[in-house]
Design a protein around this motif. Structure first.
Motif, PDB file in Angstrom:
ATOM      1  N   TRP A   2     -22.862 -16.094  28.828  1.00 52.48           N
ATOM      2  CA  TRP A   2     -23.787 -15.476  27.605  1.00 52.48           C
ATOM      3  C   TRP A   2     -22.694 -14.828  26.738  1.00 52.48           C
TER       4      TRP A   2
ATOM      5  N   MET B  42     -27.401 -15.834  34.117  1.00 51.84           N
ATOM      6  CA  MET B  42     -26.442 -16.177  33.428  1.00 51.84           C
ATOM      7  C   MET B  42     -25.069 -15.158  33.837  1.00 51.84           C
TER       8      MET B  42
ATOM      9  N   THR C  66     -22.050 -14.741  18.647  1.00 53.82           N
ATOM     10  CA  THR C  66     -21.001 -14.708  17.551  1.00 53.82           C
ATOM     11  C   THR C  66     -20.634 -13.350  17.315  1.00 53.82           C
TER      12      THR C  66
HETATM   13  P1  ATP Z   1     -28.771 -16.865  14.513  1.00 54.14           P
HETATM   14  O1  ATP Z   1     -28.276 -15.596  15.229  1.00 54.14           O
HETATM   15  O2  ATP Z   1     -28.389 -17.347  13.272  1.00 54.14           O
HETATM   16  O3  ATP Z   1     -30.201 -17.193  14.629  1.00 54.14           O
HETATM   17  P2  ATP Z   1     -27.803 -17.808  17.042  1.00 54.14           P
HETATM   18  O4  ATP Z   1     -28.115 -16.667  17.860  1.00 54.14           O
HETATM   19  O5  ATP Z   1     -28.221 -19.184  17.859  1.00 54.14           O
HETATM   20  O6  ATP Z   1     -27.939 -18.097  15.660  1.00 54.14           O
HETATM   21  P3  ATP Z   1     -25.050 -17.812  17.909  1.00 54.14           P
HETATM   22  O7  ATP Z   1     -24.345 -16.581  17.795  1.00 54.14           O
HETATM   23  O8  ATP Z   1     -24.096 -18.948  18.020  1.00 54.14           O
HETATM   24  O9  ATP Z   1     -26.082 -18.154  16.896  1.00 54.14           O
HETATM   25  O10 ATP Z   1     -25.582 -17.696  19.543  1.00 54.14           O
HETATM   26  C1  ATP Z   1     -25.796 -16.763  20.306  1.00 54.14           C
HETATM   27  C2  ATP Z   1     -27.372 -16.830  21.057  1.00 54.14           C
HETATM   28  O11 ATP Z   1     -27.161 -18.294  21.698  1.00 54.14           O
HETATM   29  C3  ATP Z   1     -27.333 -15.885  21.950  1.00 54.14           C
HETATM   30  O12 ATP Z   1     -28.011 -14.774  21.213  1.00 54.14           O
HETATM   31  C4  ATP Z   1     -28.365 -16.471  22.891  1.00 54.14           C
HETATM   32  O13 ATP Z   1     -29.860 -16.368  22.297  1.00 54.14           O
HETATM   33  C5  ATP Z   1     -28.107 -17.993  22.827  1.00 54.14           C
HETATM   34  N1  ATP Z   1     -27.271 -18.055  24.184  1.00 54.14           N
HETATM   35  C6  ATP Z   1     -25.730 -18.195  24.047  1.00 54.14           C
HETATM   36  N2  ATP Z   1     -25.223 -18.396  25.386  1.00 54.14           N
HETATM   37  C7  ATP Z   1     -26.347 -18.361  26.212  1.00 54.14           C
HETATM   38  C8  ATP Z   1     -26.757 -18.441  27.465  1.00 54.14           C
HETATM   39  N3  ATP Z   1     -25.738 -18.916  28.424  1.00 54.14           N
HETATM   40  N4  ATP Z   1     -27.979 -18.540  28.037  1.00 54.14           N
HETATM   41  C9  ATP Z   1     -28.940 -18.060  27.145  1.00 54.14           C
HETATM   42  N5  ATP Z   1     -29.019 -18.164  25.955  1.00 54.14           N
HETATM   43  C10 ATP Z   1     -27.544 -18.085  25.448  1.00 54.14           C
END
Ligand code: ATP
Ligand code: MG
Length: 582
Positions: A361, A384, A364
């Motif tokens: 987990w 996770m 960005t």
């Molecule tokens: P935005 O912030 O613009 O709505 P986003 O949160 O999808 O988009 P990213 O930073 O690409 O943008 O994604 C991070 C998010 O993805 C995390 O905060 C979580 O919600 C989800 N995430 C990432 N990895 C995992 C994981 N292993 N298990 C659960 N959720 C995950």
């Protein structure tokens, strides 16, 4: 059914980069990560130097840095020495075109070799790199260019003509457009290849410090308008350490990160971390294709593979039989990120590839992996994992402005103690939004999770996606995971819809596996299955079938869009939406 823990053998543990995670967690300090790097001669820290030049100086110039697989079957190897030379040439091209340190270079192209030299050359020259996804439409590209006040764009002729030319004059910060294709560049643009050929392959790396801006990454836009997160050169300390600890990268490994560099995963773990850890990376220009992917794993003898739940679910959808003809015996470590990985997926990995997927987990904003199932850890499918060395994570609840850690087993907001090197330094032009992420000693992630008594973290859902039904708090992930355990279900998305008595009730959107057709009977059957697993209070009240679920281009299910459509509300920012079927 509770999923059985997947235990690691003594041999697995012994060969892991972090054989005793508890001990490393107790002893690690970020100085240890800094010590994994060189630093610039005379002081300072620069990502490109750590990724390329130091390996060349240490005699590894001939090692393959990138094995590039073209859509058309072409295969090209780029050594560390040649990539370092190309990065230097690119840096020289920027400087000779008057681009100044601190200015902003955007990359807009598919996964072509030029992208990697551009990203690293930009960093080498002390400028900021922003990758954009080539499939974005003109408006999202323009918006991101405006928010980040881009000065340079590196792109292809066709992307330029289709997606940039029409608005270019309206974004005055954009002074230079470099075109990567062979042949003449369109008017007002500069052809990159001849400029590179004429440029020197020596460039004195800019003397950047740990705190100098290196990258701007836009978030995925899953929950709303994408934010521009600012990252610094010091982030490379997280990249080197997490590559070792969370992905188990060893120098010389064959490593494949399937994420596009248009997203943070494809940059942090598709460019920086692997190169800093001196592996050979596979870069596939093509999009997901089951046979192609299985073929790459086999032919390229991939040892470490980093992919995403959306791809894993697509493989599962095709069934185990499709994987049978292939030999995956080179695979040593497999990891997944981007969305919660359903326990079914973890176990499926073990059955098909002989190894479980290790979920990790991060986001960005965090710049690098924070919580992970590492190579020597036993896996509890659906969890996770645990915070990496150097990371303190907690589950917190907010009360009257204060903040408190929850007890084991309680659901709260996932929070991190700031201080790791790859933490974002700002949301561009959104100071208030940035400030709101910090409460007390914590950075609040916007995700809900739970920590069990042994310290494993379990994702529950995004704070926005939590469903409150008759006094129960329901995380969509739990319900979706139960749904996809049904034989007919390939993917599921769950939202809460308003209900007079319960407050909210659970509604599920389901995509079926090939060979299954939507019917009332099947709907009843899946609902029955969910009720048995989850109990009537948590199981979906209603299930509707969809051919596809709406997803971001990075493969994340956009529950907010399903909800907006259900309630007849505005759809909001859909610039990152990929598949769309109402
Ligand atoms: P935005 O912030 O613009 O709505 P986003 O949160 O999808 O988009 P990213 O930073 O690409 O943008 O994604 C991070 C998010 O993805 C995390 O905060 C979580 O919600 C989800 N995430 C990432 N990895 C995992 C994981 N292993 N298990 C659960 N959720 C995950
Ligand atoms: Mg987010």
């Amino acid at each position: 059914m509770a999923w059985a823990t997947i235990t690691k053998s003594a041999a697995d543990r012994a060969s892991a980069n972090m054989p005793d995670p508890e001990r490393t967690r107790a002893e690690f300090s970020w100085d240890d990560a800094r010590a994994m790097l060189d630093g610039l001669p005379g002081g300072g820290l620069n990502i490109a130097h750590e990724a390329l030049d130091r390996h060349v100086a240490a005699g590894h110039g001939d090692q393959i840095a990138i094995r590039w697989l073209g859509k058309d079957g072409t295969r090209r190897d780029l050594s560390y020495a040649s990539l370092a030379a190309d990065a230097a040439r690119f840096a020289n091209v920027l400087v000779s075109n008057g681009v100044k340190p601190g200015e902003r270079v955007y990359g807009l192209m598919g996964r072509v070799p030029e992208l990697y030299a551009a990203a690293l050359g930009t960093l080498k020259a002390g400028m900021t790199f922003t990758p954009l996804f080539a499939a974005f439409g003109p408006e999202p590209i323009k918006a991101r260019m405006e928010i980040g006040e881009g000065n340079v764009l590196v792109t292809t002729e066709s992307l330029y003509r289709k997606k940039v030319a029409a608005w270019r004059e309206e974004v005055p910060s954009l002074r230079l457009v470099l075109i990567v294709d062979d042949g003449d560049a369109p008017e007002g643009c500069v052809a990159l290849k001849p400029a590179m050929a004429a440029a020197s392959d020596k460039f004195d790396t800019a003397r950047t410090t740990e705190d100098d801006m290196a990258l701007i990454h836009f978030t995925s836009g899953t929950t709303g308008r994408p934010k521009g997160a600012v990252h610094v050169h010091g982030a490379v300390m997280s990249h080197v350490a997490t590559g070792r600890f969370a992905l188990d990268l060893k120098p010389g490994d064959i490593y494949w990160c399937t994420a596009d560099p248009g997203w943070v995963t494809g940059t942090s773990y598709g460019i920086i971390s692997p190169l800093v850890n001196r592996v050979t990376m596979i870069v596939d220009e093509a999009e997901f294709d089951l046979e192609r992917w299985y073929g790459i794993l086999q032919e390229e003898k991939v040892q470490v593979w980093y992919t995403a739940p959306t791809a894993i679910r697509m493989m599962m959808r095709a069934g185990k039989e499709a994987a049978e003809p292939f030999d995956f015996s080179s695979l040593r470590f497999m990891a997944s990120v981007g969305e919660p990985l359903n326990p079914e997926g973890v176990v499926w990995g073990k059955e098909v590839f002989g190894r479980p997927f290790h979920d990790n987990w991060w986001q960005t904003e965090t710049g690098g992996i924070m919580i992970a199932n590492t190579a020597a850890m036993d896996i509890r499918p659906g969890s996770m994992g645990m915070p990496l060395p150097g990371i303190k994570a907690g589950i917190v609840s907010r009360d009257d402005g204060g903040i408190e850690e929850c007890k084991p087993g309680e659901i709260g907001e996932l929070a991190l103690r700031p201080g790791w090197p790859s933490m974002m330094r700002a949301y561009l032009h959104e100071q208030a939004r940035y400030d709101k992420c910090f409460v007390g000693d914590w950075y609040l992630t916007g995700d809900l999770a739970m920590k069990d008594k042994d310290g494993y973290f379990w994702f529950v859902g995004r704070a926005d996606d939590l469903i409150k039904s008759s006094g129960h708090l329901i995380g969509p992930f739990e319900v979706e995971s139960a749904l996809i355990e049904h034989d007919a279900v390939a993917e599921a998305a769950v939202i809460g819809i308003p209900d007079e008595t319960a407050g909210e009730v659970v509604k599920a959107y389901v995509a079926l596996k090939p060979g299954f057709e939507p019917s009332e009977e099947l709907e009843r059957e899946i609902r029955g299955h969910a009720r048995k697993k989850l109990g009537p209070a948590v199981a979906p009240r209603e299930i509707v079938f969809r051919k596809q679920l709406p997803k971001t281009r990075s493969g994340k299910i956009m529950r907010r869009l399903l909800k907006a459509r259900e309630l007849g509300l505005p759809e909001g920012d859909i610039s990152t939406l990929e598949s769309d079927e109402k």
